[in-house]
Design an enzyme around this catalytic site. Structure first.
Site, PDB file in Angstrom:
ATOM      1  N   HIS A 142       0.798  -1.128   0.120  1.00  0.00           N
ATOM      2  CA  HIS A 142       0.136  -0.029   0.117  1.00  0.00           C
ATOM      3  C   HIS A 142       0.806   1.369  -0.188  1.00  0.00           C
ATOM      4  O   HIS A 142       1.987   1.163   0.592  1.00  0.00           O
ATOM      5  CB  HIS A 142      -0.983   0.083   1.214  1.00  0.00           C
ATOM      6  CG  HIS A 142      -2.081   0.849   0.984  1.00  0.00           C
ATOM      7  ND1 HIS A 142      -2.019   2.212   1.735  1.00  0.00           N
ATOM      8  CD2 HIS A 142      -3.159   0.796   0.684  1.00  0.00           C
ATOM      9  CE1 HIS A 142      -3.361   2.810   1.053  1.00  0.00           C
ATOM     10  NE2 HIS A 142      -4.087   1.832   0.447  1.00  0.00           N
ATOM     11  N   ASP A 171      -7.919  -4.878  -0.832  1.00  0.00           N
ATOM     12  CA  ASP A 171      -8.407  -5.498  -2.021  1.00  0.00           C
ATOM     13  C   ASP A 171      -8.116  -7.203  -2.017  1.00  0.00           C
ATOM     14  O   ASP A 171      -8.702  -7.875  -2.910  1.00  0.00           O
ATOM     15  CB  ASP A 171      -7.855  -5.001  -3.215  1.00  0.00           C
ATOM     16  CG  ASP A 171      -8.105  -3.567  -3.537  1.00  0.00           C
ATOM     17  OD1 ASP A 171      -7.449  -2.600  -3.463  1.00  0.00           O
ATOM     18  OD2 ASP A 171      -9.275  -3.419  -3.711  1.00  0.00           O
TER      19      ASP A 171
HETATM   20  C1  SDX Z   1      -5.958   0.607  -3.214  1.00  0.00           C
HETATM   21  O1  SDX Z   1      -4.058   4.887  -1.506  1.00  0.00           O
HETATM   22  C2  SDX Z   1      -5.168   4.372  -1.055  1.00  0.00           C
HETATM   23  O2  SDX Z   1      -5.710   4.473  -0.129  1.00  0.00           O
HETATM   24  C3  SDX Z   1      -5.683   3.226  -1.943  1.00  0.00           C
HETATM   25  C4  SDX Z   1      -6.796   2.250  -1.495  1.00  0.00           C
HETATM   26  C5  SDX Z   1      -8.061   2.925  -1.160  1.00  0.00           C
HETATM   27  O3  SDX Z   1      -8.766   2.643  -0.199  1.00  0.00           O
HETATM   28  O4  SDX Z   1      -8.429   3.931  -1.979  1.00  0.00           O
HETATM   29  O5  SDX Z   1      -6.414   1.645  -0.263  1.00  0.00           O
HETATM   30  C6  SDX Z   1      -7.185   1.123  -2.367  1.00  0.00           C
HETATM   31  O6  SDX Z   1      -5.636   1.196  -4.188  1.00  0.00           O
HETATM   32  C7  SDX Z   1      -5.251  -0.463  -2.368  1.00  0.00           C
HETATM   33  C8  SDX Z   1      -3.904  -0.793  -3.209  1.00  0.00           C
HETATM   34  C9  SDX Z   1      -4.366  -1.855  -4.520  1.00  0.00           C
HETATM   35  N1  SDX Z   1      -3.132  -2.249  -5.197  1.00  0.00           N
HETATM   36  C10 SDX Z   1      -2.709  -3.302  -5.251  1.00  0.00           C
HETATM   37  O7  SDX Z   1      -2.941  -4.169  -4.289  1.00  0.00           O
HETATM   38  C11 SDX Z   1      -1.738  -3.472  -6.377  1.00  0.00           C
HETATM   39  C12 SDX Z   1      -0.351  -4.419  -5.782  1.00  0.00           C
HETATM   40  N2  SDX Z   1       0.403  -3.539  -4.678  1.00  0.00           N
HETATM   41  C13 SDX Z   1       1.452  -2.350  -5.418  1.00  0.00           C
HETATM   42  O8  SDX Z   1       1.312  -2.333  -6.891  1.00  0.00           O
HETATM   43  C14 SDX Z   1       1.986  -1.589  -4.582  1.00  0.00           C
HETATM   44  O9  SDX Z   1       1.955  -2.122  -3.432  1.00  0.00           O
HETATM   45  C15 SDX Z   1       1.187  -0.133  -4.448  1.00  0.00           C
HETATM   46  C16 SDX Z   1       0.918   0.487  -5.910  1.00  0.00           C
HETATM   47  C17 SDX Z   1      -0.205  -0.635  -3.603  1.00  0.00           C
HETATM   48  C18 SDX Z   1       1.917   0.715  -3.548  1.00  0.00           C
HETATM   49  O10 SDX Z   1       3.010   0.912  -4.225  1.00  0.00           O
HETATM   50  P1  SDX Z   1       4.293   1.885  -3.582  1.00  0.00           P
HETATM   51  O11 SDX Z   1       4.003   2.186  -2.047  1.00  0.00           O
HETATM   52  O12 SDX Z   1       4.518   2.864  -4.807  1.00  0.00           O
HETATM   53  O13 SDX Z   1       5.329   0.851  -3.448  1.00  0.00           O
HETATM   54  P2  SDX Z   1       6.490   0.849  -4.335  1.00  0.00           P
HETATM   55  O14 SDX Z   1       5.838   0.296  -5.741  1.00  0.00           O
HETATM   56  O15 SDX Z   1       7.372   1.668  -4.502  1.00  0.00           O
HETATM   57  O16 SDX Z   1       7.052  -0.772  -4.072  1.00  0.00           O
HETATM   58  C19 SDX Z   1       8.170  -0.692  -2.780  1.00  0.00           C
HETATM   59  C20 SDX Z   1       8.788  -2.073  -3.073  1.00  0.00           C
HETATM   60  C21 SDX Z   1       9.456  -2.425  -4.268  1.00  0.00           C
HETATM   61  O17 SDX Z   1      10.354  -3.340  -4.144  1.00  0.00           O
HETATM   62  P3  SDX Z   1      11.935  -2.647  -4.294  1.00  0.00           P
HETATM   63  O18 SDX Z   1      12.060  -1.722  -5.547  1.00  0.00           O
HETATM   64  O19 SDX Z   1      12.166  -1.837  -2.887  1.00  0.00           O
HETATM   65  O20 SDX Z   1      12.939  -4.044  -4.343  1.00  0.00           O
HETATM   66  O21 SDX Z   1       7.729  -3.198  -2.504  1.00  0.00           O
HETATM   67  C22 SDX Z   1       7.714  -3.975  -3.731  1.00  0.00           C
HETATM   68  C23 SDX Z   1       8.214  -3.241  -4.845  1.00  0.00           C
HETATM   69  O22 SDX Z   1       8.708  -4.146  -6.205  1.00  0.00           O
HETATM   70  N3  SDX Z   1       6.386  -4.181  -3.963  1.00  0.00           N
HETATM   71  C24 SDX Z   1       5.833  -5.436  -4.219  1.00  0.00           C
HETATM   72  C25 SDX Z   1       4.362  -5.308  -4.039  1.00  0.00           C
HETATM   73  N4  SDX Z   1       4.080  -3.800  -3.814  1.00  0.00           N
HETATM   74  C26 SDX Z   1       5.349  -3.266  -3.784  1.00  0.00           C
HETATM   75  N5  SDX Z   1       6.122  -6.640  -4.185  1.00  0.00           N
HETATM   76  C27 SDX Z   1       5.537  -7.565  -4.682  1.00  0.00           C
HETATM   77  N6  SDX Z   1       4.079  -7.449  -4.723  1.00  0.00           N
HETATM   78  C28 SDX Z   1       3.608  -6.272  -4.306  1.00  0.00           C
HETATM   79  N7  SDX Z   1       2.345  -6.262  -4.246  1.00  0.00           N
END
Ligand code: SDX
Length: 432
Positions: free
Chosen positions: A309, A366
């Protein structure tokens, strides 16, 4: 005693920037005069370190997994409230008394139908049109069908707010059910004089001659699901609503912009992405172990959807509540779901894996929401539009904060330009 200012030193000049402190002790450096005073802007791609507004609607502490609407903890609202009451709270700032609750419910019922002329919009779509694409188009047309509620003049639009707000929630609920019926080749069902969630299930699953009557557990589960989506601070779609509203745009148009933002797979699209992920794990005969290994590759295409998140660095409190409710609903319905077992395997594996723990990746709203919708009989292609019904009160409350902010300004972020420097035009015959 916390300092009231932050000191900024650029070259040999020192600047003193005020510090703002929120109700819950959150602190922010007030940058509103930074460019005027220092000639510099601040750069914060994705705005993860930037507050765009002051708001009284929702408090979110991502480090500790805290979520409150108008001061009420989400756990208490989930336990004692329902979607319509929480929608009222989010929009108006207080829990409704019985008179207010009755009047709000009456408006929701009174405006639940979609006019025949407006229904003709559906015929403009192919039967397999994506549900979110249909929803954004049809919701933005509300401004065209009810121009007196959507004048793009805040003073006038606020005069009609107490009608436009419940109308938006009620009609979006009905439009979502109609999108389901249209995409599945079923005739539209006319709304009945029923409570909000019961009417939705009626609009979705009744047939013209036999009304669908859900067991209370199904209605309660839907109410809970919508309640848990009601608002979530300045998420991508809500910030979009505020951005569009800041130009003076009316409520319906601003909400349709929020729906556009919600459609992305990293935001509202994640609930259906979770189901596709669980289904493919199941179809490959994997119990989740292989998938977890791939998810740690860090590639965006292998992500563990429903995990991680932008704000929570702890368990999303909504995920915990939905996960428990999903278990209870399946037990009450006498159903089991192999995808739920896979989800639990994934959760257990991830919560014991250094890759996820070190990045503070926990289940978000989700991760389980798709499973509970599947248990309710809602197909995956309708999951994201369900999120839009739930989030509507939050979008409405944020629109109202923008519209009533006398000191409000149009959202107009700056940028760091990294393109070509000045150069002269090259005639065609001189180009490479
Ligand atoms: C919602 O904002 C809100 O409030 C949203 C929400 C709402 O109620 O409105 O809560 C609803 O959108 C929930 C989120 C739903 N999305 C997902 O579930 C998609 C999967 N999650 C990710 O894509 C990700 O976690 C985000 C987009 C939600 C958050 O991304 P960030 O904070 O920008 O994190 P990042 O992309 O910078 O990742 C940080 C690290 C990375 O690894 P490194 O580069 O440090 O090695 O964490 C890893 C990422 O590769 N990572 C994941 C991951 N999410 C982040 N690795 C594997 N699986 C994942 N889901």
């Amino acid at each position: 005693m916390q300092p009231k200012t932050a000191q900024l030193k650029i070259d040999d000049k020192e600047y003193s920037l005020p510090i703002i402190t929120g109700t819950e002790g959150e602190r922010a450096i007030d940058m509103r005069n930074l460019r005027k005073d220092t000639g510099h802007i601040c750069y914060d791609q994705g705005y993860g370190n930037t507050g765009s507004c002051e708001s009284t609607i929702t408090y979110l502490d991502g480090d500790n997994g805290v979520l409150r609407h108008r001061g009420y903890p989400i756990e208490q609202l989930a336990m004692f409230s329902n979607y319509v009451e929480t929608a009222y709270l989010v929009i108006y700032g207080e829990l409704p008394n019985s008179k207010q609750r009755k009047a709000f419910g009456h408006l929701l019922r009174e405006h639940s139908a979609i006019e025949t002329q407006m229904q003709r919009i559906f015929d403009g779509f192919p039967k397999n049109a994506p549900a979110m694409g249909m929803l954004t188009s049809i919701v933005s047309s509300l401004a065209a069908y009810y121009p007196e509620l959507a004048t793009n003049n805040f003073e006038k639009d606020l005069e009609h707010f107490d009608l436009a707000a419940p109308m938006a929630i009620s009609k979006i609920r009905t439009i979502v059910a109609m999108i389901y019926r249209y995409r599945h080749g079923l005739p539209f069902i006319h709304p009945r004089d029923l409570p909000f969630a019961d009417n939705f299930l009626h609009l979705m699953f009744s047939d013209p001659y036999v009304a669908y009557v859900p067991v209370p557990e199904v209605t309660n589960a839907l109410n809970l699901l919508l309640l848990l989506h009601a608002d979530h601070e300045q998420n991508c779609s809500t910030s979009t609503v505020r951005m569009v509203a800041s130009s003076g745009a009316n409520l319906f148009t601003s909400i349709s912009a929020g729906i556009c933002a919600l459609s992305g797979p990293l935001h509202g699209g994640a609930n259906s992405a979770v189901m596709h992920m669980l289904q493919s794990i199941h179809d490959e005969g994997d119990d989740g172990t292989r998938f977890i290994a791939a998810a740690k590759s860090g590639s965006k295409s292998n992500r563990l959807m429903g995990f991680g998140h932008a704000v929570y660095r702890n368990y999303d409190p909504r995920a915990r509540i939905i996960g428990t409710a999903c278990d209870k609903l399946l037990t009450r319905l006498g159903k089991s779901d192999p995808l739920l077992d896979i989800a639990k395997n994934l959760e257990h594996a991830a919560l014991n894996d250094e890759y996820f723990l070190s990045r503070k990746l926990y289940p978000n709203v989700d991760f389980y929401s798709g499973l509970i919708m599947r248990a309710l009989g809602i197909p995956t292609d309708i999951f994201t539009v369900m999120f839009a019904i739930g989030r509507c009160p939050g979008w409405i409350a944020n629109w109202k904060e923008v519209a009533t902010n006398a000191k409000g300004r149009i959202y107009r972020p700056r940028q760091i330009y990294i393109g070509a420097v000045k150069r002269d035009y090259v005639p065609m015959d001189k180009r490479g």
